[in-house]
Design an enzyme around this catalytic site. Structure first.
Site, PDB file in Angstrom:
ATOM      1  N   ASN A 112       1.952   5.966  -1.938  1.00 13.24           N
ATOM      2  CA  ASN A 112       1.463   6.463  -0.650  1.00 13.24           C
ATOM      3  C   ASN A 112       2.224   7.750  -0.410  1.00 13.24           C
ATOM      4  OD1 ASN A 112       0.889   7.137   1.984  1.00 13.24           O
ATOM      5  ND2 ASN A 112       1.049   5.040   2.757  1.00 13.24           N
ATOM      6  N   HIS A 124      -2.842  15.111   0.978  1.00 12.31           N
ATOM      7  CA  HIS A 124      -3.888  16.070   1.331  1.00 12.31           C
ATOM      8  C   HIS A 124      -3.508  17.513   1.033  1.00 12.31           C
ATOM      9  CE1 HIS A 124      -5.092  12.450   3.347  1.00 12.31           C
ATOM     10  NE2 HIS A 124      -4.077  12.506   4.182  1.00 12.31           N
ATOM     11  N   ASP A 148      -0.416  17.247 -10.195  1.00  8.68           N
ATOM     12  CA  ASP A 148      -0.082  17.622 -11.577  1.00  8.68           C
ATOM     13  C   ASP A 148       0.946  16.660 -12.176  1.00  8.68           C
ATOM     14  OD1 ASP A 148      -1.850  19.711 -11.482  1.00  8.68           O
ATOM     15  OD2 ASP A 148      -0.324  21.260 -11.180  1.00  8.68           O
ATOM     16  N   HIS A 196      -3.012   3.827   1.273  1.00  8.98           N
ATOM     17  CA  HIS A 196      -2.806   4.349   2.627  1.00  8.98           C
ATOM     18  C   HIS A 196      -2.862   3.186   3.596  1.00  8.98           C
ATOM     19  CE1 HIS A 196      -3.052   8.413   1.192  1.00  8.98           C
ATOM     20  NE2 HIS A 196      -4.115   8.051   0.494  1.00  8.98           N
ATOM     21  N   LEU A 197      -1.927   3.154   4.515  1.00 10.29           N
ATOM     22  CA  LEU A 197      -1.917   2.105   5.537  1.00 10.29           C
ATOM     23  C   LEU A 197      -3.157   2.216   6.414  1.00 10.29           C
ATOM     24  CD1 LEU A 197       1.829   2.421   6.594  1.00 10.29           C
ATOM     25  CD2 LEU A 197       0.822   0.637   5.171  1.00 10.29           C
ATOM     26  N   SER A 198      -3.465   3.440   6.826  1.00 10.13           N
ATOM     27  CA  SER A 198      -4.659   3.706   7.632  1.00 10.13           C
ATOM     28  C   SER A 198      -5.805   4.081   6.700  1.00 10.13           C
ATOM     29  CB  SER A 198      -4.382   4.854   8.606  1.00 10.13           C
ATOM     30  OG  SER A 198      -4.193   6.071   7.869  1.00 10.13           O
ATOM     31  N   ARG A 253      -7.897  15.025   6.483  1.00  7.75           N
ATOM     32  CA  ARG A 253      -7.397  13.887   5.710  1.00  7.75           C
ATOM     33  C   ARG A 253      -8.446  13.316   4.757  1.00  7.75           C
ATOM     34  NH1 ARG A 253      -2.608  12.591   8.512  1.00  7.75           N
ATOM     35  NH2 ARG A 253      -2.763  13.197  10.689  1.00  7.75           N
TER      36      ARG A 253
END
Ligand SMILES: O=C1C[C@@](O)(C(=O)O)C[C@@H](O)[C@@H]1O
Length: 117
Positions: free
Chosen positions: A41, A47, A54, A67-69, A78
């Site tokens: 994460n 973003h 790379d 991702h938590l959200s 995002r």
């Protein structure tokens, strides 16, 4: 919970946290020869960071992006991820449980995984 799930497959878990892009990149490179997969994460670096993309591209093991959200339900900035093109799977919006699911998916992605019936 992640460690328990990994242990069932005979694996260990190493957690790394950094607020710095370079710290994350160094951690990816350092993990190349000592790990069999990665769950990441990258927060807002998801973003913005071509450099992290790379580094992950040169990591020769499965990568699960977490991702938590759910970034796709948030601001447009995002909606793009530099990590997703190099990830075997993406888990978003499952909160902390997403990490446990990521371990399960990562185990399935390993070369030693048995084919599912
Ligand atoms: O820092 C974060 C947290 C996040 O990665 C998440 O876990 O939901 C989602 C990102 O868009 C955000 O910048």
């Amino acid at each position: 919970m992640c460690a328990d799930t990994a242990a069932e497959a005979g694996l260990g878990v190493r957690c790394i946290q950094s607020n710095h892009e370079g710290g994350l990149i160094d951690a990816v490179h350092e993990a190349r020869h000592s790990t069999v997969g990665a769950i990441i994460n990258a927060g807002a670096y998801t973003h913005t960071s071509l450099a992290l993309h790379d580094a992950l591209k040169s990591y020769d093991h499965p990568i699960i992006e977490v991702h938590l959200s759910n970034p796709h339900a948030r601001e447009a900035v995002r909606h793009h991820s530099y990590l997703s093109p190099v990830a075997a799977a993406v888990i978003a919006g499952a909160g902390g449980k997403g990490y446990v699911h990521a371990v399960e998916i990562l185990i399935d992605q390993l070369p030693t995984a048995k084919a599912r019936p």
